[in-house]
Design an enzyme around this catalytic site. Structure first.
Site, short mmCIF file in Angstrom:
data_model
loop_
_atom_site.label_atom_id
_atom_site.label_comp_id
_atom_site.label_asym_id
_atom_site.label_seq_id
_atom_site.Cartn_x
_atom_site.Cartn_y
_atom_site.Cartn_z
N SER A 102 0.83 -1.21 0.00
CA SER A 102 0.00 0.00 0.00
C SER A 102 0.87 1.25 0.00
O SER A 102 0.45 2.29 -0.45
CB SER A 102 -0.91 0.02 1.22
OG SER A 102 -0.14 0.24 2.39
N ASP A 103 2.11 1.10 0.52
CA ASP A 103 2.95 2.28 0.74
C ASP A 103 2.14 3.35 1.47
O ASP A 103 2.13 4.53 1.09
CB ASP A 103 3.51 2.82 -0.58
CG ASP A 103 4.62 3.85 -0.34
OD1 ASP A 103 5.18 3.85 0.77
OD2 ASP A 103 4.90 4.64 -1.24
N HIS A 104 1.48 2.89 2.50
CA HIS A 104 0.54 3.74 3.24
C HIS A 104 1.25 4.90 3.92
O HIS A 104 2.18 4.70 4.69
CB HIS A 104 -0.14 2.85 4.30
CG HIS A 104 -1.18 3.56 5.11
ND1 HIS A 104 -2.35 4.01 4.58
CD2 HIS A 104 -1.21 3.88 6.43
CE1 HIS A 104 -3.08 4.57 5.54
NE2 HIS A 104 -2.40 4.51 6.67
#
Lengths: 426, 324
Positions: A306-308
């Protein structure tokens, strides 16, 4: 010591019935039941003898798969792991560029304590590759591994000094620690958008693809030299894929992931300075996006993250270059990944593997599978449910998403961690 | 994803003037036509028209400027508007939050138009997206992105000297990479039908894929000048000598400075333009800047007329034709 940071409670005995169980780790894709006792998966299919379930979840028309494993999440553990489980994610990995940096055992313990007291998903951590991420002195990465870190990384602070990088890789290799590399040349990365026709049109400073490929090329040479296991994070360009593919073909122990937004957005989406599309590495061309999708399908890139990066609304309220980069991504990860089923003709099992067993394999953790005896970390979703993304309904504190208003297919109905329902929409 | 052009209102009339991109040929022609009578107003003893009486216009300059600020101010005053000049050091509003706070404060004073100059590309779009619906925003230069009123005054100047846009060969020289003026000029020229726009400079000052904007790239000044009708010299910022973009001013002048000798490659009736302020002996020889082919001061004069046209159109008080 376990590398797992989690809460423990007494979970009820549960049967999930009538669902389509997809467990890529065991090549299972069938309509059947799954039974859970003491937080562990104890059987698939028929009710085992002497098993008394206290709770039955009817998963008819739903898919039952392992809880997702997200290699890159940032932000406040309490709110963001809560957002993660709303997205079907049961295990998250934090990079070491927290504040303070994870370069000492006290910080590892603090993260563990926070995860235990206020976390919702399981929290794994990477140690800093160098002290304070300064790229000068090696961190005590072996001690940090023993304290629970599942890998090491200099996160978004590339090690400029090639000799230090070589030593760091050698040291990591000595202790079989995987090194996560976010590869970019710092001098070529002083921009905020892909360098190309859009950067030229908008008058924004660009970051060329070579910022990525130069760094990957250097580090691949060092990986070959040192024998370190490495994982490249957030590949953004077609040329970078070629480098990874070639290295894999030569037998180097190299894996790679891609951020979900790079599979669906391009530089064009920035349109007239949409700061929600301000990410690092930048969104690149349509061709790059298409090649990234193909690389996920072929497995050159085996994990989707997600590379949140949850941000306050102020962080995006400024002229484009002054805004902070990042997308609040955990709650849209699964449905956006599922788009690959239609767009790239991938099977559900293939897509789910990129979100579960493959990333778990990179971290070498016993997650991302429904194997008998493993923790009952499960995501149950409705694959045919259409919904419109509304950032205001995000659980995450970050409402920063370029997907606001998108209609997506696939919605998480239950998230189960160690046998306990920790999220449900029913 | 197709997004609405926020520069036009529901009826397709000018609302904000942020970049040339997004306008059709007729929009630009309308602005040029609307500026004609204003150019004449300036020749008169009484230079005021009452079109914007009762309107309040704020010059919001986050970046220093003399020429652009002055011409916008004069234009507003000649339209009988009340004008407020605000100079803000960018450092004081490095956070978007305070920038928006400040805008809200100004809105509370019932202003009608913001003229914005800012060092960041996209700042004018950002402000236009966040102001109340009744406010118009005019971009007076944002970072390296756009300076549409400058481009329009240049088009106005060209039209006064040359017949048909379509037949022209236009050469833009210098630091294209950092130039918001060049970007807006390129869009304006191609939208108005110029087929031969040439940009000239070393690769360090030419943005990548600039051909996508419909221009031809030259690194050799002389060959670019052959047959040119219009030569637009860009200002070279001194700080370009840092960061390895150029070796020296002297070398730049030898390669890309406009001298009598180089000018002889262009058509004999070619006009020479410069958005100012001029660096004499860096971009252009004094003899040319002050010579018969130079229209540099005319550009400044025309700037007032164009800005009067844009302001009155955006505030809906003018008709594209017929101001006596």
């Amino acid at each position: 010591m376990s590398n797992l940071i989690t809460t423990s409670g007494s979970a009820p005995a549960v049967s999930i019935i009538n669902g389509r169980i997809i467990d890529p780790a065991n090549q299972i894709d069938q309509l059947t039941d799954i039974h859970i006792e003491n937080g562990k998966i104890i059987a698939l299919g028929e009710n085992p003898e002497h098993f008394q379930n206290q709770q039955i979840i009817d998963a008819k028309h739903y898919i039952v798969c392992p809880g997702l494993v997200d290699l890159r999440v940032r932000g406040n553990i309490h709110s963001e792991t809560k957002a993660a489980v709303a997205g079907g994610i049961t295990s998250v990995c934090y990079p070491p560029d927290t504040n303070p940096v994870i370069d000492n055992t006290a910080m590892v313990k603090l993260m563990r304590l926070k995860a235990q007291t206020e976390g919702h998903a399981k929290v794994f951590t990477l140690s800093a590759l160098t002290q304070q991420l300064r790229g000068e002195k090696l961190s005590e990465m072996r001690t940090l591994k023993d304290a629970g870190c599942v890998g090491t990384s200099n996160a978004s602070h590339p090690v400029k000094n090639t000799l230090v990088m070589r030593r760091a890789l050698e040291y990591a290799a000595s202790h079989d620690i995987i090194v996560f590399i976010q590869a970019f040349d710092p001098w070529l990365s002083d921009g905020c958008i892909h360098e190309g026709k859009i950067s030229t049109r908008l008058g924004l400073t660009g970051i060329p693809v070579s910022a990525e490929t130069i760094a990957i090329s250097r580090d691949l040479q060092l990986i070959e030299l040192t024998g370190a296991r490495a994982h490249f994070c957030q590949i953004s360009s077609a040329k970078a894929i070629q480098l990874i593919q070639q290295a894999q073909a030569e037998g180097l122990p190299v894996t790679a992931d891609v951020a979900i937004h790079h599979l669906h957005l391009t530089e064009m989406d920035i349109a007239y300075f949409d700061s929600n599309c301000h990410v690092f590495p930048p969104l690149r061309t349509q061709r790059d996006r298409d090649k990234l999708q193909l690389a996920v399908k072929s497995g050159i890139i085996n994990s989707i993250v997600s590379d949140h990066q949850p941000l306050s609304s102020d962080a995006k309220l400024a002229p484009f270059a002054e805004t902070e980069a990042g997308i609040s991504g955990v709650e849209t990860l699964l449905p956006l990944a599922l788009k690959m089923v239609d767009e790239q003709d991938m099977s559900l099992s293939e897509v789910i593997s990129r979100l579960t067993i493959q990333p778990a394999g990179i971290l070498n953790i016993a997650e991302g599978t429904l194997s008998i005896g493993s923790d009952a970390d499960i995501c149950i979703f409705d694959p045919e449910y259409y919904w419109q993304v509304d950032k205001n309904n995000f659980v995450s504190e970050g409402k920063n998403t370029p997907f606001h208003g998108w209609e997506l297919k696939g919605k998480v109905i239950y998230t189960i961690k160690s046998g306990e329902v920790i999220f449900s929409t029913e | 994803m197709i997004r609405k052009n926020i520069q036009l209102d529901e009826q397709g009339r000018l609302k904000h003037f942020l970049s040339i991109e997004g306008f059709k040929r007729q929009h630009l022609i309308n602005i040029l036509d609307a500026a004609e009578p204003f150019a004449n107003v300036q020749q008169q003893a009484i230079k005021k028209v009452p079109l914007l009486r009762g309107k309040t216009i704020v010059n919001l300059f986050f970046e220093p400027s003399t020429r652009t600020l002055t011409t916008f101010e004069l234009a507003a005053k000649r339209l009988s508007a009340d004008v407020l000049n605000i100079n803000i050091k960018t450092s004081a509003t490095s956070k978007g939050e305070s920038l928006l706070d400040m805008l809200q404060n100004l809105e509370a004073m019932h202003c009608d138009m913001f003229i914005v100059r800012h060092s960041q590309s996209g700042a004018a779009h950002f402000i236009a997206q966040h102001v109340s619906p009744h406010i118009s925003v005019i971009n007076a230069g944002d970072g390296c992105h756009a300076h549409p009123s400058q481009a329009m005054l240049d088009m106005f100047t060209i039209r006064r000297h040359k017949k048909e846009f379509a037949d022209l060969k236009v050469v833009i020289v210098g630091d294209i990479l950092h130039s918001r003026v060049a970007r807006s000029q390129i869009h304006a020229l191609t939208t108005l039908g110029v087929t031969e726009v040439r940009v000239v400079g070393p690769k360090t000052l030419i943005p990548v894929d600039v051909e996508n904007l419909g221009v031809h790239v030259y690194h050799d000044f002389q060959s670019a000048l052959i047959g040119a009708d219009v030569i637009i010299m860009l200002r070279l910022q001194k700080e370009r000598m840092q960061g390895a973009l150029l070796p020296s001013e002297a070398e730049y002048y030898r390669q890309y400075g406009l001298t009598e000798e180089k000018l002889s490659y262009a058509k004999p009736d070619a006009i020479v333009m410069h958005p100012g302020p001029i660096n004499r002996g860096v971009e252009i020889a004094s003899s040319i800047a002050d010579g018969s082919q130079s229209v540099i001061l005319e550009q400044v004069t025309n700037g007032i007329a164009i800005r009067m046209a844009v302001m009155s159109q955006a505030l809906g008080t003018v008709q594209t034709k017929g101001i006596s």
